[in-house]
Design a protein around this motif. Structure first.
Motif, mmCIF file in Angstrom:
data_model
loop_
_atom_site.group_PDB
_atom_site.id
_atom_site.type_symbol
_atom_site.label_atom_id
_atom_site.label_comp_id
_atom_site.label_asym_id
_atom_site.label_seq_id
_atom_site.Cartn_x
_atom_site.Cartn_y
_atom_site.Cartn_z
ATOM 1 N N LEU A 78 0.819 -1.221 0.000
ATOM 2 C CA LEU A 78 0.000 0.000 0.000
ATOM 3 C C LEU A 78 0.848 1.264 0.000
ATOM 4 O O LEU A 78 0.321 2.371 0.107
ATOM 5 N N GLY A 79 2.153 1.085 -0.101
ATOM 6 C CA GLY A 79 3.058 2.235 -0.140
ATOM 7 C C GLY A 79 3.444 2.771 1.221
ATOM 8 O O GLY A 79 4.021 3.856 1.319
ATOM 9 N N LEU A 80 3.134 2.029 2.276
ATOM 10 C CA LEU A 80 3.492 2.451 3.626
ATOM 11 C C LEU A 80 4.905 1.995 3.978
ATOM 12 O O LEU A 80 5.372 0.964 3.486
ATOM 13 N N ARG A 81 5.555 2.741 4.853
ATOM 14 C CA ARG A 81 6.785 2.262 5.459
ATOM 15 C C ARG A 81 6.411 1.398 6.658
ATOM 16 O O ARG A 81 5.359 1.603 7.280
ATOM 17 N N ALA A 82 7.270 0.445 6.978
ATOM 18 C CA ALA A 82 6.960 -0.475 8.072
ATOM 19 C C ALA A 82 8.170 -0.641 8.978
ATOM 20 O O ALA A 82 9.262 -0.949 8.504
ATOM 21 N N GLU A 83 7.949 -0.412 10.270
ATOM 22 C CA GLU A 83 8.996 -0.679 11.255
ATOM 23 C C GLU A 83 8.598 -1.895 12.069
ATOM 24 O O GLU A 83 7.464 -1.973 12.559
ATOM 25 N N VAL A 84 9.526 -2.820 12.231
ATOM 26 C CA VAL A 84 9.297 -4.012 13.046
ATOM 27 C C VAL A 84 10.090 -3.840 14.334
ATOM 28 O O VAL A 84 11.325 -3.838 14.312
ATOM 29 N N TYR A 85 9.377 -3.652 15.454
ATOM 30 C CA TYR A 85 10.046 -3.493 16.748
ATOM 31 C C TYR A 85 10.163 -4.882 17.369
ATOM 32 O O TYR A 85 9.218 -5.393 17.958
ATOM 33 N N SER A 86 11.338 -5.471 17.229
ATOM 34 C CA SER A 86 11.572 -6.857 17.627
ATOM 35 C C SER A 86 12.629 -6.934 18.712
ATOM 36 O O SER A 86 13.532 -6.097 18.786
ATOM 37 N N ASN A 87 12.535 -7.959 19.550
ATOM 38 C CA ASN A 87 13.612 -8.188 20.517
ATOM 39 C C ASN A 87 14.835 -8.828 19.861
ATOM 40 O O ASN A 87 15.885 -8.948 20.487
ATOM 41 N N LEU A 88 14.694 -9.249 18.598
ATOM 42 C CA LEU A 88 15.767 -9.892 17.826
ATOM 43 C C LEU A 88 16.343 -11.110 18.543
ATOM 44 O O LEU A 88 17.501 -11.471 18.346
ATOM 45 N N PHE A 89 15.501 -11.748 19.337
ATOM 46 C CA PHE A 89 15.933 -12.976 20.006
ATOM 47 C C PHE A 89 15.968 -14.142 19.027
ATOM 48 O O PHE A 89 16.854 -14.995 19.097
ATOM 49 N N HIS A 90 14.998 -14.166 18.129
ATOM 50 C CA HIS A 90 14.926 -15.267 17.153
ATOM 51 C C HIS A 90 14.533 -14.708 15.794
ATOM 52 O O HIS A 90 13.449 -14.151 15.636
ATOM 53 N N VAL A 91 15.432 -14.841 14.838
ATOM 54 C CA VAL A 91 15.165 -14.396 13.466
ATOM 55 C C VAL A 91 15.431 -15.580 12.530
ATOM 56 O O VAL A 91 16.565 -16.027 12.394
ATOM 57 N N LYS A 92 14.378 -16.081 11.923
ATOM 58 C CA LYS A 92 14.547 -17.184 10.981
ATOM 59 C C LYS A 92 15.315 -16.693 9.753
ATOM 60 O O LYS A 92 15.132 -15.550 9.327
ATOM 61 N N PRO A 93 16.163 -17.544 9.166
ATOM 62 C CA PRO A 93 16.950 -17.124 8.000
ATOM 63 C C PRO A 93 16.102 -16.539 6.879
ATOM 64 O O PRO A 93 16.505 -15.569 6.226
ATOM 65 N N GLU A 94 14.918 -17.108 6.661
ATOM 66 C CA GLU A 94 14.078 -16.644 5.557
ATOM 67 C C GLU A 94 13.443 -15.280 5.836
ATOM 68 O O GLU A 94 12.897 -14.653 4.931
ATOM 69 N N TRP A 95 13.499 -14.805 7.065
ATOM 70 C CA TRP A 95 12.916 -13.501 7.384
ATOM 71 C C TRP A 95 13.794 -12.337 6.944
ATOM 72 O O TRP A 95 13.299 -11.234 6.741
ATOM 73 N N TRP A 96 15.083 -12.581 6.820
ATOM 74 C CA TRP A 96 15.989 -11.482 6.495
ATOM 75 C C TRP A 96 15.659 -10.826 5.162
ATOM 76 O O TRP A 96 15.816 -9.622 4.995
ATOM 77 N N GLY A 97 15.173 -11.616 4.208
ATOM 78 C CA GLY A 97 14.819 -11.056 2.905
ATOM 79 C C GLY A 97 13.719 -10.017 3.020
ATOM 80 O O GLY A 97 13.778 -8.956 2.383
ATOM 81 N N LEU A 98 12.704 -10.305 3.845
ATOM 82 C CA LEU A 98 11.616 -9.345 4.064
ATOM 83 C C LEU A 98 12.119 -8.117 4.818
ATOM 84 O O LEU A 98 11.798 -6.970 4.460
ATOM 85 N N LEU A 99 12.919 -8.333 5.844
ATOM 86 C CA LEU A 99 13.414 -7.217 6.645
ATOM 87 C C LEU A 99 14.340 -6.296 5.858
ATOM 88 O O LEU A 99 14.506 -5.125 6.208
ATOM 89 N N ALA A 100 14.938 -6.841 4.808
ATOM 90 C CA ALA A 100 15.859 -6.044 3.987
ATOM 91 C C ALA A 100 15.161 -5.333 2.830
ATOM 92 O O ALA A 100 15.810 -4.612 2.067
ATOM 93 N N ARG A 101 13.841 -5.496 2.711
ATOM 94 C CA ARG A 101 13.121 -4.849 1.611
ATOM 95 C C ARG A 101 13.069 -3.335 1.787
ATOM 96 O O ARG A 101 13.109 -2.819 2.914
ATOM 97 N N GLU A 102 12.979 -2.648 0.675
ATOM 98 C CA GLU A 102 12.843 -1.193 0.691
ATOM 99 C C GLU A 102 11.582 -0.812 1.462
ATOM 100 O O GLU A 102 10.505 -1.374 1.242
#
Length: 220
Positions: A78-102
């Protein structure tokens, strides 16, 4: 009424940690709340329709919600920016691709450069090593990241924690005192002690809680 710049979405009360100062009183026994994934999508769509520019996914730990990645993707579509406020205790390898998106950025909390002190605050052994490693990975991947250090314990190594974060390459670091809300409330205190809030509630932001309630801030 001005359109808020950011809408905080507290999509869950569940968290792998049980921090001693958690304003939301979240932990392993927390629940995702009353809103379904479809409900949250409609909230995000409504926010975009109003002209909101950014949504923040928070909890609890937002990545414990089974639809968190789907919701982030919906916001981006929808053209929004998104911030994920995470404790970064557990990050699955496949999540990094989403977190690195523009349009996506990360936020997290950090407490000390010492294992025992950090883990005493989160009450979860291993949280220091895992959060630190994932902070380093986010920096390596050039994912926008901000880190908050909350002063919880007497003599806490806040200055040293800041130096460690700077050495890891983190450039956006803020410190704050403990807020006597939620799990950190003093005995006999009112449910919400307004003196403990930062004073910026509702200024450019609103929050939607797991119950569907709308408030000026997740802490309020």
């Amino acid at each position: 009424m001005a359109v808020p710049r950011v809408v905080e979405l507290e999509i869950t009360g569940a968290c792998q940690l049980q921090c001693t100062h958690c304003f939301a009183d979240s932990g392993p026994n927390g629940r995702h709340g009353l809103l379904t994934a479809g409900d949250w999508q409609r909230v995000i769509s409504d926010a975009a329709g109003l002209g909101v520019r950014e949504v923040q996914f928070i909890g609890g730990e937002p990545t414990t919600h089974p639809a968190w990645a789907e919701l982030v993707d919906h916001a981006l579509s929808l053209g929004l920016r998104a911030e994920v406020y995470s404790n970064l205790f557990h990050v699955k390898p496949e999540w990094w691709g989403l977190l690195a998106r523009e349009g996506v950025k990360l936020a997290t909390s950090y407490y000390s450069d010492r294992v025992k002190e950090h883990d005493a605050i989160t009450t979860r052994p291993g949280s220091y090593e895992r959060t630190r490693a994932n902070i380093a990975e986010a920096v390596r991947r050039d994912i926008p990241l901000r880190v908050g250090i909350v002063h919880v314990l007497p003599g806490q190594r806040v200055t040293e924690a800041r130096r460690e974060l700077e050495a890891l390459g983190v450039t956006k670091i803020r410190t704050d005192r403990i807020r006597r809300l939620g799990r950190a409330s003093l005995p006999g205190a009112a449910e919400t002690n307004t003196a403990e809030l930062c004073g910026r509630c509702g200024r450019g932001q609103v929050a939607v809680l797991p119950t569907g309630e709308v408030t000026p801030c997740v802490m309020a």
